[in-house]
Design a protein around this motif. Structure first.
Motif, mmCIF file in Angstrom:
data_model
loop_
_atom_site.group_PDB
_atom_site.id
_atom_site.type_symbol
_atom_site.label_atom_id
_atom_site.label_comp_id
_atom_site.label_asym_id
_atom_site.label_seq_id
_atom_site.Cartn_x
_atom_site.Cartn_y
_atom_site.Cartn_z
ATOM 1 N N SER A 195 -10.740 0.273 13.399
ATOM 2 C CA SER A 195 -11.767 0.549 14.408
ATOM 3 C C SER A 195 -12.380 -0.739 14.937
ATOM 4 O O SER A 195 -12.513 -0.932 16.161
ATOM 5 C CB SER A 195 -12.866 1.439 13.812
ATOM 6 N N GLU A 196 -12.769 -1.621 14.023
ATOM 7 C CA GLU A 196 -13.417 -2.869 14.429
ATOM 8 C C GLU A 196 -12.466 -3.755 15.238
ATOM 9 O O GLU A 196 -12.849 -4.332 16.263
ATOM 10 C CB GLU A 196 -13.920 -3.623 13.187
ATOM 11 N N LYS A 197 -11.217 -3.851 14.794
ATOM 12 C CA LYS A 197 -10.227 -4.672 15.498
ATOM 13 C C LYS A 197 -9.921 -4.097 16.880
ATOM 14 O O LYS A 197 -9.735 -4.840 17.854
ATOM 15 C CB LYS A 197 -8.946 -4.781 14.665
ATOM 16 N N ALA A 198 -9.861 -2.775 16.949
ATOM 17 C CA ALA A 198 -9.563 -2.119 18.233
ATOM 18 C C ALA A 198 -10.657 -2.410 19.255
ATOM 19 O O ALA A 198 -10.369 -2.758 20.408
ATOM 20 C CB ALA A 198 -9.414 -0.616 18.029
ATOM 21 N N ILE A 199 -11.914 -2.284 18.859
ATOM 22 C CA ILE A 199 -13.028 -2.541 19.772
ATOM 23 C C ILE A 199 -13.022 -4.002 20.221
ATOM 24 O O ILE A 199 -13.239 -4.315 21.398
ATOM 25 C CB ILE A 199 -14.370 -2.179 19.117
ATOM 26 N N HIS A 200 -12.748 -4.912 19.285
ATOM 27 C CA HIS A 200 -12.686 -6.338 19.637
ATOM 28 C C HIS A 200 -11.591 -6.592 20.682
ATOM 29 O O HIS A 200 -11.815 -7.311 21.666
ATOM 30 C CB HIS A 200 -12.422 -7.188 18.392
ATOM 31 N N MET A 201 -10.430 -5.994 20.486
ATOM 32 C CA MET A 201 -9.327 -6.177 21.437
ATOM 33 C C MET A 201 -9.676 -5.600 22.802
ATOM 34 O O MET A 201 -9.400 -6.200 23.840
ATOM 35 C CB MET A 201 -8.059 -5.542 20.889
ATOM 36 N N LEU A 202 -10.292 -4.435 22.802
ATOM 37 C CA LEU A 202 -10.631 -3.781 24.057
ATOM 38 C C LEU A 202 -11.713 -4.548 24.819
ATOM 39 O O LEU A 202 -11.770 -4.508 26.054
ATOM 40 C CB LEU A 202 -11.090 -2.348 23.801
ATOM 41 N N ASN A 203 -12.580 -5.230 24.077
ATOM 42 C CA ASN A 203 -13.649 -5.999 24.710
ATOM 43 C C ASN A 203 -13.185 -7.359 25.230
ATOM 44 O O ASN A 203 -13.839 -7.961 26.082
ATOM 45 C CB ASN A 203 -14.800 -6.208 23.731
#
Length: 339
Positions: A195-203
């Motif tokens: 979850s944390e990695k996904a949000i970072h990538m999307l941002n």
């Protein structure tokens, strides 16, 4: 510091005493436009999988009282346990960059965080209908896989590997999957901080298919692939439609919208299948959902005109003009009054 799970500011529970740990946990991430679809999806699961201990989880933004009551009625109708998690849009907007995509796309990243004390959950898009017994899915062992998912359509698979953002994927070892149906190994998901990695990538990066693209990158080599019958997008890819377990109604508008029956994407099989299960819900006597925003009204007016319904097209074009004026003129007036 805000975290994804802190974006949930209220939980509403409908249901009865039950063993939470022995439940089959089904999850939906929606807004009010998809309440009708998710309720029909739930009814279809119950109809084809009787005597199962389900717990349904719904993350939603801008929940209105009408939608809340529909979930309550569904819970009472089938003696279901339903947890409604209300999202605070102000808080989540501080964590994710929204851009042109619906914020509900991000909700699937929250479920493994709030359900961290169970081993597995099944995330289902609200436009997926269950047509057969799904025991295989419910009993699935993920072992060392983070998720189980279904390869996307053949055309989509080919096109996605041409995307520069997905150049790290090897088409010889990775099948691009559709994120509309995910069986999630919660302990492993959280261990790898998906979850944390996904949000970072999307941002920090720009992806065509947003959440789906980043999940393909983050979960590669840790995916259990399922037969396409468990997330059927294109019925032409299924040898026998009677074997479809989960039918994904990906085209817009959706079957519960008024515009669907005159849409160029209208599919009689998909429409009849959807309506079969909607009749098992509190929506059974409710007319199809009218277009609401000025863009929806404009699009519906154009479809009516192309289909030869000229008088009705004029009616909805006038509604479009009024809605657009309200959207543009009134906020402008308020701005000048307050300044």
């Amino acid at each position: 510091m805000y975290t994804l799970e802190k974006t949930i500011t209220n939980t509403i529970t409908f249901g009865f005493p039950h063993d939470f740990n022995k439940s089959i946990h089904i999850c939906y991430g929606i807004d009010n436009n998809f309440v009708r679809g998710s309720i029909t999806s739930i009814a279809s699961i119950i109809k084809n999988n009787p005597n199962k201990n389900f717990t349904f989880h719904v993350i939603i933004s801008n929940l209105n009282n009408y939608s809340k009551n529909m979930f309550k009625l569904l819970s009472e109708q089938y003696s279901l346990n339903i947890y409604i998690y209300e999202i605070n849009l102000e808080i989540i907007s501080k964590i994710v960059k929204l851009g042109r995509f619906q914020i509900s796309l991000y909700y699937r990243f929250i479920f493994p965080l709030i359900l961290k004390n169970i081993n597995k959950c099944i995330y289902i898009d609200a436009d997926i209908i269950c047509l057969n017994n799904a025991d295989y899915l419910f009993n699935l062992e993920l072992n060392n896989n983070i998720i189980a998912a279904i390869p996307d359509t053949i055309k989509t698979n080919a096109e996605r590997f041409l995307d520069k953002q997905l150049s790290s994927l090897n088409p010889n070892t990775h099948k691009y999957f559709n994120a509309g149906l995910l069986v999630i190994n919660i302990p492993l998901w959280n261990k790898f901080m998906i979850s944390e990695k996904a949000i970072h990538m999307l941002n920090t990066q720009d992806f065509t298919c947003k959440d789906q693209d980043v999940l393909n990158i983050l979960c590669t080599n840790n995916i259990k692939y399922l037969p396409k019958e468990y997330n059927c997008i294109d019925t032409n890819e299924i040898s026998n439609i009677k074997n479809i377990v989960l039918l994904h109604l990906t085209i817009s508008p959706k079957p519960w919208f008024l515009a669907y029956k005159i849409s160029p994407y209208f599919d009689k099989f998909k429409y009849n299948t959807y309506m079969l299960y909607e009749k098992l819900t509190p929506y059974k006597l409710i007319p199809p959902q009218e277009p609401k925003t000025y863009k929806e009204l404009e699009h519906y007016s154009k479809m009516l005109r192309k289909s030869g319904y000229y008088l009705t097209a004029i009616k909805y074009y006038l509604k479009y003009l009024i809605a657009k004026i309200k959207k543009i003129i009134i906020p402008t007036r308020l701005y000048y009054v307050s300044h």
